[in-house]
Design an enzyme around this catalytic site. Sequence first.
Site, PDB file in Angstrom:
ATOM      1  N   TRP A  80     140.065  38.032  30.586  1.00 40.22           N
ATOM      2  CA  TRP A  80     138.828  38.255  29.830  1.00 40.22           C
ATOM      3  C   TRP A  80     138.897  39.557  29.024  1.00 40.22           C
ATOM      4  O   TRP A  80     139.316  40.586  29.522  1.00 40.22           O
ATOM      5  CB  TRP A  80     137.635  38.353  30.765  1.00 40.22           C
ATOM      6  CG  TRP A  80     137.260  37.184  31.629  1.00 40.22           C
ATOM      7  CD1 TRP A  80     136.411  37.251  32.694  1.00 40.22           C
ATOM      8  CD2 TRP A  80     137.640  35.808  31.521  1.00 40.22           C
ATOM      9  NE1 TRP A  80     136.257  35.997  33.261  1.00 40.22           N
ATOM     10  CE2 TRP A  80     137.001  35.092  32.555  1.00 40.22           C
ATOM     11  CE3 TRP A  80     138.485  35.097  30.645  1.00 40.22           C
ATOM     12  CZ2 TRP A  80     137.170  33.722  32.752  1.00 40.22           C
ATOM     13  CZ3 TRP A  80     138.657  33.729  30.835  1.00 40.22           C
ATOM     14  CH2 TRP A  80     138.002  33.060  31.863  1.00 40.22           C
ATOM     15  N   GLU A 197     135.551  27.967  27.968  1.00 35.99           N
ATOM     16  CA  GLU A 197     134.919  26.670  28.232  1.00 35.99           C
ATOM     17  C   GLU A 197     133.567  26.483  27.523  1.00 35.99           C
ATOM     18  O   GLU A 197     132.515  26.310  28.165  1.00 35.99           O
ATOM     19  CB  GLU A 197     134.769  26.444  29.741  1.00 35.99           C
ATOM     20  CG  GLU A 197     136.119  26.421  30.459  1.00 35.99           C
ATOM     21  CD  GLU A 197     136.035  26.028  31.924  1.00 35.99           C
ATOM     22  OE1 GLU A 197     134.928  26.088  32.491  1.00 35.99           O
ATOM     23  OE2 GLU A 197     137.082  25.663  32.503  1.00 35.99           O
ATOM     24  N   GLU A 314     144.121  26.086  32.074  1.00 36.48           N
ATOM     25  CA  GLU A 314     143.585  26.271  33.426  1.00 36.48           C
ATOM     26  C   GLU A 314     143.824  25.003  34.225  1.00 36.48           C
ATOM     27  O   GLU A 314     143.561  23.899  33.731  1.00 36.48           O
ATOM     28  CB  GLU A 314     142.070  26.540  33.425  1.00 36.48           C
ATOM     29  CG  GLU A 314     141.632  27.932  33.075  1.00 36.48           C
ATOM     30  CD  GLU A 314     140.127  28.134  33.349  1.00 36.48           C
ATOM     31  OE1 GLU A 314     139.615  27.543  34.339  1.00 36.48           O
ATOM     32  OE2 GLU A 314     139.486  28.866  32.582  1.00 36.48           O
ATOM     33  N   TRP A 354     145.120  28.598  37.759  1.00 36.01           N
ATOM     34  CA  TRP A 354     143.962  29.413  38.134  1.00 36.01           C
ATOM     35  C   TRP A 354     143.994  29.568  39.650  1.00 36.01           C
ATOM     36  O   TRP A 354     143.830  28.588  40.344  1.00 36.01           O
ATOM     37  CB  TRP A 354     142.665  28.728  37.707  1.00 36.01           C
ATOM     38  CG  TRP A 354     141.466  29.580  37.974  1.00 36.01           C
ATOM     39  CD1 TRP A 354     140.788  29.705  39.159  1.00 36.01           C
ATOM     40  CD2 TRP A 354     140.788  30.435  37.033  1.00 36.01           C
ATOM     41  NE1 TRP A 354     139.744  30.586  39.024  1.00 36.01           N
ATOM     42  CE2 TRP A 354     139.724  31.047  37.724  1.00 36.01           C
ATOM     43  CE3 TRP A 354     140.995  30.754  35.687  1.00 36.01           C
ATOM     44  CZ2 TRP A 354     138.851  31.945  37.117  1.00 36.01           C
ATOM     45  CZ3 TRP A 354     140.139  31.641  35.088  1.00 36.01           C
ATOM     46  CH2 TRP A 354     139.072  32.238  35.791  1.00 36.01           C
TER      47      TRP A 354
END
Length: 425
Positions: A80, A197, A314, A354
């Site tokens: 992130w 997402e 992911e 993930w």
Amino acid sequence: MKYYYWGLVFFIFMLIRVKAEDGFMRTRGVQLMLNGAPFYANGFNSYWLMYMGADPSMKNKVSSAFQQAKDHGLSMARTWAFSDGGVDSPLQYSPGSYNEQMFQGLDFVISEAKKNGIMLVLSLVNNYDQFGGKKQYVNWARNQGQSISSDDEFFTNSVVKEYYKNHIKAVLTRRNSLTGVAFKDEPTIMAWELMNEPRCNSDPSGKTIQAWITEMASYVKSIDGNHLLEVGLEGFYGPSSSEKQQYNLNFQVGTDFIANNQIPGIDFATAHSYPDQWIPNSSEESQMSFLNNWLSNHIQDAQNILHKPILLAEFGKSLKTSSANQRDQLYDKVYSAIYSSAKGGGAAVGGMFWQLFTEGMDNFRDGYEVIFSENPTTASLITEQSQKINHIRKMYVRLRNIDKWKRARDVRRAEAGNSGYNTGN
């Protein structure tokens, strides 16, 4: 004059070569390209890197994660580049107001990735409420008097969109305090991701998100012409391929895997895979059957319809609801699909599980974590996939080097053959 001509040809050849070998990831057809050769890689997600990197007592976990990843042959990471508003240690306190300590945490992440030869995919905002997300942007606009009824107006409200564009600009133009290199000029960054997402349930037609992606992709590219861009899609099909919507498991979230990825500014596609979340009450057999179809359809569509690379950005399975063996079977299924495509030079360029943790992160556990020292069978699968994928990449690098040598030889021969001509013609 002919000697001058061949000198010019050689100069142009060298310019093209320098551009192709500047360390930035590029695309050519269905392949990613790095320094003139097709790039295939194995990777991981670690959303927590910036957070840990900003804490002097925890930043060693960032270094440890990258070192362990490198030791297992991993060369891509996704994390992130956002943390908005009233969250623990925000990056962005309020629109345009930034936490320098958190930014320095991201600086450290990029610096450590670079040291370990790991390319980064950096996501710019969350669809969900964790770390602020689109809800925080909408609330900021409400606080400024905007009449907004739904969080989905993140994608349409002009004030919210300006807040988001300002964040894009702040991140892309950030100059790393450790390396001195602006993020937009940093080759360690493989790609930007518009949103983790994205979903817009209020408009299942997909038109709202299609327009938003088009606008934001253009804006990113206006600031940064060096880096690739992807949307952050889970991969659900939309109206542009209605015959494929049967594979969505009744998920209609306002995205369109085909149409969204056909936008010119989007360089490669992504898909996520969570059968345990999407069909939680189904049998293991049903989940694996779904996964097989999901992977096959998306890889084929990237290859034959989009004509762009696809990254399985992911995938995972929670140990809270499944055994380690069941999780390993899922990893093996994903890895086999990627390798089957990659070994033929196909569109599946890699996968990112993930998620990777290091020791001492018990408070962060969500069931999906992989800790190499605790999960030896999963670690072995990851290492084996890395070796297979890296072998493909090295093969292409060798072929590229042979081709470079041949082209250089041909240019030298052409120069030598023309050097005897009268240059005064």
